[in-house]
Design a protein around this motif. Structure first.
Motif, short mmCIF file in Angstrom:
data_model
loop_
_atom_site.label_atom_id
_atom_site.label_comp_id
_atom_site.label_asym_id
_atom_site.label_seq_id
_atom_site.Cartn_x
_atom_site.Cartn_y
_atom_site.Cartn_z
N SER A 55 0.85 -1.20 0.00
CA SER A 55 0.00 0.00 0.00
C SER A 55 0.89 1.26 0.00
N PRO A 56 0.46 2.33 -0.68
CA PRO A 56 1.29 3.54 -0.71
C PRO A 56 1.38 4.22 0.65
N ILE A 57 2.55 4.72 0.94
CA ILE A 57 2.75 5.51 2.16
C ILE A 57 2.09 6.87 2.01
N GLY A 58 2.16 7.40 0.80
CA GLY A 58 1.56 8.69 0.53
C GLY A 58 1.29 8.84 -0.96
N THR A 59 0.33 9.70 -1.31
CA THR A 59 -0.04 9.92 -2.71
C THR A 59 -0.12 11.42 -2.97
N VAL A 60 0.41 11.82 -4.14
CA VAL A 60 0.31 13.20 -4.61
C VAL A 60 -0.34 13.17 -5.98
N GLY A 61 -1.49 13.82 -6.14
CA GLY A 61 -2.14 13.84 -7.45
C GLY A 61 -3.53 13.29 -7.39
N PRO A 62 -4.19 13.17 -8.52
CA PRO A 62 -3.55 13.49 -9.82
C PRO A 62 -3.22 14.99 -9.97
N VAL A 63 -2.09 15.25 -10.69
CA VAL A 63 -1.58 16.60 -10.90
C VAL A 63 -1.58 16.89 -12.40
N ALA A 64 -2.22 17.98 -12.81
CA ALA A 64 -2.18 18.39 -14.21
C ALA A 64 -0.77 18.86 -14.53
N THR A 65 -0.12 18.13 -15.43
CA THR A 65 1.29 18.38 -15.70
C THR A 65 1.48 18.72 -17.17
N SER A 66 2.23 19.78 -17.43
CA SER A 66 2.53 20.22 -18.80
C SER A 66 3.88 19.69 -19.20
N LEU A 67 3.95 18.98 -20.35
CA LEU A 67 5.19 18.41 -20.84
C LEU A 67 5.63 19.14 -22.10
N SER A 68 6.96 19.28 -22.24
CA SER A 68 7.54 19.90 -23.44
C SER A 68 8.73 19.06 -23.86
N ASN A 69 8.59 18.45 -25.04
CA ASN A 69 9.64 17.55 -25.54
C ASN A 69 9.97 16.47 -24.53
N GLY A 70 8.96 15.99 -23.85
CA GLY A 70 9.12 14.85 -22.95
C GLY A 70 9.47 15.22 -21.53
N LEU A 71 9.93 16.43 -21.26
CA LEU A 71 10.38 16.80 -19.92
C LEU A 71 9.23 17.31 -19.07
N PHE A 72 9.25 16.94 -17.77
CA PHE A 72 8.30 17.50 -16.84
C PHE A 72 8.92 17.57 -15.46
N THR A 73 8.39 18.46 -14.61
CA THR A 73 8.90 18.67 -13.26
C THR A 73 7.72 18.77 -12.31
#
Length: 527
Positions: A55-73
């Motif tokens: 089981s997960p210790i913690g969860t973040v999201g879902p988060v709307a994430t913008s990708l550019s040429n494959g990279l995301f932060t």
């Protein structure tokens, strides 16, 4: 099909101590059907204590994430007890697709679990502190040096209570080979290993250097004083020359230490010195002065003093740049020369008669050939080899008339006119001005009849008048002309022969004047 490549995990904020939130930054690379993903995606992050299952210790999201040429932060925070020191794995779900395998979180973010992380303490307010055993942050913990009873790293930033200020910690910054400060990607300040400070240059060659002498830039230092009623600021360029100043003086010196210019404060006289540190006048220079304009004086006169003690024993020379005509002032004599060979052309001076002046014009050897002077009796005298008047020819503008004056051994004057005999008699009335200026006993009269039958004319002086009559009891009626000459009153003792140096200027070199006189006589005899 999504495929994830984990690039890095970065610590965004460091906290020490179990039980505190520990956010960090995660960066990844995502491919969608083999190509770098670009666009908006929904990403969910889960933290596990096991590599699979559980089981997960913690969860973040879902988060709307913008990708550019494959990279995301993404910035992740799994709660206060997420990192306890045990192994942890990160799982991502992208648009309802769970990616595998899970990513094991290694040393970089995981180092934040410790209460003491290599001497660094971080509290829950994100304040960074130091341990009690070492009060600086740096690299190479054994590469240190002692200062002020403390130990500091050669490559470190520290805070110490030192003897400079006992009421609070001071900041120490050390770089063994030097320190450089940048803004907007450009070097602004450099401190070299030898302690030289450069502002705007990476290679200071002086203890403080502003600007780079190898490029076309100007370094400036602003020194100012701000007060309740005044605000003053001065900017000074710094180059090879040195700048100095204090409350009494301000000025410049060259690299050899010689003073170029000094400006005194008003309390010291407000003088300006050029080439001297101790100006004796409002403007004092030890070199030549050049002006492409004029020297103006609104009141009184302009006085040139060649020496400090104002004794008049030195000379002042004024010359043109070509070395031609120049003027020299020395011992109450002003002389104009045609060149630097010392041949006099014009001289203004006082004579050996006290308070009497003379102006002389010389020939090639420098002998005076014409002049004006004041005699011992106060009379002004003009002299020369010949005295002339010059007048343009009214019929030929390219020609002048030159008339020479009559010369004689006395100071004479004359008056002339025409008359007419009536029954052999006539009366000549002399003008009042002539009678006033003439010496009566020196008078001579010349009569010329204008008739061939004249028996001759004679005159008699009767009560200051000249009575003319025809000889031999003639009773002719005809015209005649007359000329009356006389010696000027007060000049009856006019001396014809005089010593050559009678009106020699007071400061003239008698021997040189005599040599020039002989040369002038020699030239005259050859003509």
């Amino acid at each position: 099909m999504f495929r994830l490549k984990h690039l890095a995990v970065f610590v965004a904020f460091l906290f020490v101590g179990i039980g505190f939130s520990q956010p960090f930054v995660y960066q990844g690379f995502l491919r969608d059907n083999g190509s770098p993903a670009t666009g908006n995606y929904s990403v969910t992050f889960r933290l596990f204590a096991v590599e699979s299952g559980g089981s997960p210790i913690g969860t973040v999201g879902p988060v709307a994430t913008s990708l550019s040429n494959g990279l995301f932060t993404a910035r992740l925070d799994f709660g206060t007890n997420a990192f306890t020191g045990a192994d942890r794995w990160l799982e991502l779900e992208v648009d309802s697709t769970t990616l595998s395998p899970r990513l094991k979180i290694d040393s970089v973010p995981y180092a934040i679990h410790s209460n003491n992380t290599r001497g660094l303490i971080v509290d829950n307010n994100l304040n960074v502190g130091l341990t009690s055993t070492r009060k600086y942050m740096g690299i190479g913990t054994s590469d240190t040096f002692p200062y002020d009873g403390k130990t500091m790293g050669h490559y470190a930033l520290g805070w110490f209570d030192d003897t400079w200020n006992p009421f609070g910690a001071t900041t120490w910054l050390s770089g063994y080979a030097g320190i450089k400060l940048f803004t907007s990607g450009a070097l602004r300040v450099a401190i070299a290993q030898n302690g030289a400070v450069g502002i705007g240059t990476a290679s200071p060659v002086r203890l403080l250097q502003v600007g780079d002498p190898t490029v076309s830039s100007v370094g400036l230092i602003r020194v100012g004083q701000n007060g309740a009623s005044t605000s003053r600021a001065w900017d000074f360029g710094i180059g090879d020359s040195a700048l100095f100043g204090h409350r009494d003086n301000f000025g410049f010196r060259d690299v050899s230490g010689s003073t170029i210019m000094v400006l005194q404060s008003s309390g010291q006289g407000g003088r300006v010195g050029i080439g001297t540190s101790f100006p004796a006048q409002s403007l004092h220079t030890t070199g030549n002065i050049r002006t492409d304009g004029g020297i103006l004086q609104s009141q009184n006169s302009i006085v040139l003093h060649p020496d400090v003690d104002l004794t008049g024993d030195d000379s002042v020379s004024i010359a043109n740049s070509g070395g031609g005509i120049w003027m020299k002032f020395q011992d109450s004599v002003a002389t104009i020369y045609s060149s630097a060979n010392g041949i006099m052309n014009v001289r203004f001076a006082t004579t050996n008669i006290a308070n009497h002046g003379v102006i002389e014009v010389g020939d090639i050897p420098g002998t005076p050939k014409a002049g004006v002077y004041v005699a011992d009796n106060g009379n002004g005298i003009v002299w020369g080899n010949i005295k002339s008047f010059r007048e343009p020819d009214p019929n030929d503008p390219e020609t002048d008339f030159w008339y020479a004056s009559l010369e004689g051994p006395e100071a004479a004057l004359y008056v002339r006119g025409k008359g007419r005999l009536v029954n052999g008699q006539a009366l000549i009335e002399l003008p009042d001005h002539f009678q006033t200026m003439m010496l009566p006993e020196s008078i001579t009269v010349q009569l010329t009849p204008a008739a061939r039958f004249s028996k001759g004319l004679a005159y008699e002086e009767i009560n200051g008048q000249i009575s003319v009559f025809e000889l031999n009891d003639g009773r002719g009626n005809y015209d005649f002309s007359w000329v009356v000459t006389a010696v000027r009153k007060g000049y009856e003792d006019f001396r014809v022969k005089r010593k050559w140096d009678e009106i020699l200027p007071l400061a003239a070199d008698r021997e040189k004047e005599w040599e020039a006189r002989l040369k002038s006589i020699e030239l005259r005899d050859k003509r």
